[in-house]
Design a protein around this motif. Structure first.
Motif, short mmCIF file in Angstrom:
data_model
loop_
_atom_site.label_atom_id
_atom_site.label_comp_id
_atom_site.label_asym_id
_atom_site.label_seq_id
_atom_site.Cartn_x
_atom_site.Cartn_y
_atom_site.Cartn_z
N SER A 1 1.40 57.66 100.49
CA SER A 1 2.16 58.03 101.67
C SER A 1 3.50 57.31 101.73
O SER A 1 3.59 56.12 101.47
CB SER A 1 1.36 57.69 102.93
N GLY A 2 4.51 58.06 102.04
CA GLY A 2 5.84 57.47 102.19
C GLY A 2 6.91 58.49 101.95
O GLY A 2 6.70 59.51 101.29
N GLY A 3 8.06 58.26 102.53
CA GLY A 3 9.18 59.16 102.34
C GLY A 3 9.87 58.89 101.02
O GLY A 3 9.51 57.99 100.27
N SER A 4 10.88 59.66 100.74
CA SER A 4 11.62 59.51 99.50
C SER A 4 12.61 58.36 99.57
O SER A 4 13.08 57.88 98.55
CB SER A 4 12.37 60.80 99.18
N GLY B 1 2.38 65.92 96.08
CA GLY B 1 2.54 65.96 97.53
C GLY B 1 1.22 65.80 98.27
O GLY B 1 0.15 66.01 97.71
N TYR B 2 1.30 65.39 99.50
CA TYR B 2 0.16 65.25 100.41
C TYR B 2 -0.91 64.31 99.89
O TYR B 2 -2.09 64.48 100.16
CB TYR B 2 -0.44 66.61 100.77
N ASP B 3 -0.52 63.31 99.11
CA ASP B 3 -1.44 62.30 98.60
C ASP B 3 -1.44 61.12 99.57
O ASP B 3 -0.47 60.36 99.63
CB ASP B 3 -1.00 61.85 97.21
N ALA B 4 -2.52 60.97 100.35
CA ALA B 4 -2.57 59.91 101.35
C ALA B 4 -2.50 58.52 100.75
O ALA B 4 -2.10 57.57 101.41
CB ALA B 4 -3.85 60.05 102.19
N SER C 1 6.38 60.03 106.42
CA SER C 1 5.16 59.66 105.70
C SER C 1 4.87 60.59 104.55
O SER C 1 4.11 60.26 103.63
CB SER C 1 3.96 59.67 106.65
N GLY C 2 5.41 61.80 104.60
CA GLY C 2 5.09 62.81 103.60
C GLY C 2 3.76 63.50 103.88
O GLY C 2 3.31 64.32 103.10
N ARG D 1 5.56 71.29 106.01
CA ARG D 1 6.76 70.60 105.56
C ARG D 1 6.59 70.18 104.11
O ARG D 1 5.47 69.91 103.67
CB ARG D 1 6.97 69.31 106.38
N PRO D 2 7.68 70.08 103.37
CA PRO D 2 7.57 69.52 102.02
C PRO D 2 7.05 68.09 102.10
O PRO D 2 7.24 67.40 103.11
CB PRO D 2 9.01 69.55 101.51
#
Length: 190
Positions: free
Chosen positions: A85-88, A79-82, A125-126, A71-72
């Motif tokens: 984390s968080g949505g837009s 991206g994928y940076d823990a 969460s992204g 998923r994007p």
């Protein structure tokens, strides 16, 4: 009770609860988790040739045509940076969100087929490590062509990696992208 006595008993209670809930309880839970579920307590790492290459719980980017793409992600600049984390937090009426989805649709669309929603929208969460089986199967043709594998073989690999709902009740069927791509790497060309 006098005011100094009340303050003293309140302070003692606060200190006791701080030690119990801030120290004793977390240490007890950590000890139980480490002894009963050590792999999960340490982040469910995925190990290949003795090296940790990822986690079953955190998505990571795959961009090559011979890999299933996750998923994007809206977590961090790349991206994928823990740590980010968080949505837009953009809603369905957001012009920016609609433009982003339109751009993603153009990048993944196969003519006259419906694009699964999880290929163009980020998770809350992204960092979602899973795709729907439909989203994985949607990519099977591209992956098969890039790897010179029969499409049916790649589709069967996807079906073999579908995880059911947790405890048979929670969630929907899903495919862990990292595990699927590792299985794909183990395949040889047709």
């Amino acid at each position: 009770m006098t005011m100094p006595g009340l303050i003293r008993s309140t302070t003692c209670y606060l200190g006791l609860m701080t030690v119990l809930t801030g120290l004793v309880y977390p240490l007890a839970v950590t000890a139980v988790a480490q002894s009963a579920f050590p792999r999960q307590a340490n982040g469910s790492p995925v190990v290949l040739d003795g090296a940790v290459i990822g986690s079953e719980l955190i998505g990571q980017s795959f961009t090559g045509p011979g890999y299933f793409h996750p998923r994007p992600s809206a977590a961090g600049a790349d991206g994928y940076d823990a740590m980010a984390s968080g949505g837009s937090n953009l809603g369905v009426t957001s012009q920016s969100a609609n433009q982003t989805i339109t751009t993603r649709l153009q990048a993944v669309r196969i003519p006259s087929t419906r694009v699964p929603i999880d290929l163009v929208t980020a998770s809350g969460s992204g960092l979602d490590p899973h795709l729907s089986p439909e989203a994985a199967l949607y990519q099977a043709g591209r992956v098969a062509a890039a790897r010179q594998l029969r499409r049916e073989r790649v589709e069967q690999l996807v079906r073999d990696h579908v995880e059911g709902p947790t405890a048979g009740l929670l969630g929907a069927p899903r495919v862990n992208v990292l595990r699927l791509n590792l299985a794909l790497d183990a395949q040889t060309a047709d």
